[in-house]
Design an enzyme around this catalytic site. Sequence first.
Site, mmCIF file in Angstrom:
data_model
loop_
_atom_site.group_PDB
_atom_site.id
_atom_site.type_symbol
_atom_site.label_atom_id
_atom_site.label_comp_id
_atom_site.label_asym_id
_atom_site.label_seq_id
_atom_site.Cartn_x
_atom_site.Cartn_y
_atom_site.Cartn_z
ATOM 1 N N ILE A 177 0.839 -1.202 0.000
ATOM 2 C CA ILE A 177 0.000 0.000 0.000
ATOM 3 C C ILE A 177 0.875 1.254 0.000
ATOM 4 O O ILE A 177 0.659 2.183 -0.780
ATOM 5 C CB ILE A 177 -0.980 -0.012 1.199
ATOM 6 N N THR A 262 -4.605 4.993 7.346
ATOM 7 C CA THR A 262 -5.496 3.954 6.803
ATOM 8 C C THR A 262 -4.923 2.577 7.147
ATOM 9 O O THR A 262 -5.256 1.596 6.495
ATOM 10 C CB THR A 262 -5.656 4.089 5.263
ATOM 11 N N ARG A 264 -3.859 0.836 10.899
ATOM 12 C CA ARG A 264 -4.611 0.358 12.059
ATOM 13 C C ARG A 264 -4.637 1.481 13.088
ATOM 14 O O ARG A 264 -3.620 2.162 13.312
ATOM 15 C CB ARG A 264 -3.960 -0.883 12.674
ATOM 16 N N ASP A 288 -9.123 6.511 8.671
ATOM 17 C CA ASP A 288 -10.068 5.456 8.288
ATOM 18 C C ASP A 288 -10.185 4.431 9.406
ATOM 19 O O ASP A 288 -11.107 3.620 9.411
ATOM 20 C CB ASP A 288 -9.571 4.759 7.009
ATOM 21 N N GLU A 293 -12.289 0.440 17.472
ATOM 22 C CA GLU A 293 -13.377 0.294 16.499
ATOM 23 C C GLU A 293 -14.462 -0.615 17.061
ATOM 24 O O GLU A 293 -14.138 -1.592 17.749
ATOM 25 C CB GLU A 293 -12.816 -0.306 15.198
ATOM 26 N N HIS A 311 -13.632 2.842 8.605
ATOM 27 C CA HIS A 311 -12.842 1.682 8.150
ATOM 28 C C HIS A 311 -13.405 1.146 6.820
ATOM 29 O O HIS A 311 -13.776 -0.021 6.702
ATOM 30 C CB HIS A 311 -12.785 0.571 9.204
ATOM 31 N N VAL A 314 -10.917 0.494 2.020
ATOM 32 C CA VAL A 314 -10.692 -0.622 1.100
ATOM 33 C C VAL A 314 -11.952 -1.006 0.328
ATOM 34 O O VAL A 314 -11.900 -1.656 -0.708
ATOM 35 C CB VAL A 314 -10.178 -1.839 1.912
HETATM 36 O O1 GLV Z 1 -8.221 -3.145 6.870
HETATM 37 C C1 GLV Z 1 -8.113 -3.779 5.872
HETATM 38 C C2 GLV Z 1 -7.139 -4.824 5.653
HETATM 39 O O2 GLV Z 1 -6.427 -5.206 6.581
HETATM 40 O O3 GLV Z 1 -7.057 -5.317 4.524
#
Ligand code: GLV
Length: 347
Positions: A177, A262, A264, A288, A293, A311, A314
């Site tokens: 990513i 984005t 954790r 995100d 959570e 979240h 994705v």
């Molecule tokens: O949060 C999304 C993932 O871990 O793919």
Amino acid sequence: MTLTSDIKPKVLILNAPDKAPIDSVAKLKEMAEFYSIEQASHDAVAGRIAEAVKEKGPFAAFVVFINWWSRPFPWPMDEALVGPLVETGCKMFSAGGAGYDFVDVKYMTSKGVYYANTPKMPALRTADSTAMMILQALRGSSEREADARAGKWFDPSKPLAKDARCSTLGIVGMGNIGKLVSEHMQHFGMKVIYYNRNRLPLDEEKGAEYVSFEEILVRSDVISLHCPLNENTRHLFNKEALTTLSSAVFARMKDGMIIVNTSRGAVIDENALVEALDSGKVLRAALDVYEFEPQIHPGLIASKHTTLFPHAAVANETFERDQQMEILLNLESFLKTGKPTHVVNDV
Ligand SMILES: O=CC(=O)O
């Protein structure tokens, strides 16, 4: 030779792969016998697994087709949950997601069993959303939108948009990513620096400069987090890094920087982030993911300087299908070769 059903390995699944193409499921049904249990809380699923092992086991693999927003979660995937499978010879576990912080990988490794994740499916989708969130944070889109919705016209006395072309992006965690975010943001003219446990091979850096963690703090106008959550990264961005407390780490961080997460939630200490947003140390945050959570810290909700996603970076119309196919590929590879495609642990 065609395998007879008697000698087919058995696979336990949690929920059905309902979005994957029928062919990919049918192909695997030729190779293994499937038994399914339904998603529930950790303790209820632990009971269902123990019962399935007793009545239908032993199983060669356990694969999970749930999404991280559907609740209740059966996590953590620990000894209490999967112990009966491990103890009866199950050698492969797989669930969706690039992240695997919900899995007791140490336990699995100690028992010589694989955990396989799905790193490909989330990469481009999350990178696209991250690029959008970086641009939103640079432009202060939440404040502008709130004004427009409240009938207020453009107010240039509020902090103006930062220019991507004059800004440095610091990426923490240069995996699938991080690399894509780097490429995306260089198209918008950002200078990209990155910190990673190990430097990437030169041909994979693609214009990004490898720096120390301290340099990320000193030089970045925007920091975007793409590291996994583990004991080394939990609260990596803590009070010292984010607030004006007298810390040497903090003293080197830019005032008015932007943070985007984005990866954790718990990579950031949320209380510290709220404090830093309130003091202006952090100008804006685009998030995100959250520490607890599905709760979002009330200070993040109250702040005018946050862009918040539930979240969902994705998620799009095709991600469930692709995630299920990636899990099925892990399983297919395991059934054919004894090893899944995307193993996270060496056993
Ligand atoms: O949060 C999304 C993932 O871990 O793919």
